[in-house]
Design a protein around this motif. Sequence first.
Motif, short mmCIF file in Angstrom:
data_model
loop_
_atom_site.label_atom_id
_atom_site.label_comp_id
_atom_site.label_asym_id
_atom_site.label_seq_id
_atom_site.Cartn_x
_atom_site.Cartn_y
_atom_site.Cartn_z
N SER A 96 1.11 4.05 -3.02
CA SER A 96 0.88 5.47 -2.76
C SER A 96 2.03 6.33 -3.29
O SER A 96 1.81 7.45 -3.77
N ASP A 103 0.83 -1.21 0.00
CA ASP A 103 0.00 0.00 0.00
C ASP A 103 0.87 1.26 0.00
O ASP A 103 0.51 2.27 -0.63
N CYS A 132 -9.45 7.49 -2.28
CA CYS A 132 -9.40 6.28 -1.45
C CYS A 132 -10.81 5.81 -1.07
O CYS A 132 -10.98 4.69 -0.60
N TRP A 135 -7.03 12.22 -6.18
CA TRP A 135 -6.59 10.96 -5.53
C TRP A 135 -7.77 10.46 -4.70
O TRP A 135 -8.22 11.13 -3.77
N THR A 148 1.35 6.55 -6.92
CA THR A 148 0.25 7.48 -7.17
C THR A 148 0.71 8.92 -7.09
O THR A 148 0.35 9.76 -7.93
N ASP A 149 1.53 9.23 -6.09
CA ASP A 149 2.03 10.59 -5.92
C ASP A 149 2.90 11.01 -7.11
O ASP A 149 2.78 12.14 -7.60
N ASN A 167 -5.43 2.79 -4.51
CA ASN A 167 -5.84 4.16 -4.81
C ASN A 167 -6.45 4.22 -6.20
O ASN A 167 -6.17 3.36 -7.05
#
Length: 212
Positions: free
Chosen positions: A96, A92, A117, A115, A99-100, A138
């Motif tokens: 993340s 996870d 969740c 973004w 994703t960032d 995400n």
Amino acid sequence: DFLSLAKKRYACRKYTAQKVEQAKLDTILEAGRVAPTGANRQPQRLIVVRSEEGMARLARCTRDFGAPCAIIVCADTGQAWERKYDGKVIGDIDASIVTDHMMLCAASLGLDTLWICMFKPEAVRAEFNLPEHVEPVNILLVGYGAGIPADPGRSRVLLPVPLRAVGDGRRRTILDLAPLKTIRENAAGVLRQCPAAVRSSVEPEAARVPPP
């Protein structure tokens, strides 16, 4: 520069119908590919959703805010690094980080993102036929924002967080990552805004911050 880009990015909740160009999408995905992961295990698994059918499926899992494109960021739990002391699998965290990277890359290309969740994991699994070992972490909406960009509304200083140091029973306080002079200047104003009980627990430590 990076800080200007980070301050420019905001959570976009309204999009135009303009499609995301393939070249820009490829660049965003490349940013996700090269993102750092624990022990370089690279457990990220990305699902790009662009078709009307795909976005309709996504809408059964979460709100899509009219975005023309979404990237579902998943983690292969069998591939992610595991901390031996407590068995924490960091898929996870890796997802993340990925994703960032993609979110900030999109901002650098003039695109807006959100973004997410708040989605139904089991619905995502069912709608996109995910295997059991692939966890949806995400969802990143991508597109061109409609209207006036929202103010990210970041705090000007880091608020104090009382911590208990392991082993000695004393209270420690994180005030800021700025130079000590700035910490001392910020501390008084921040502490005045804290409840009395919090002030009593952090003021003794704050008072011991040495002068610059």
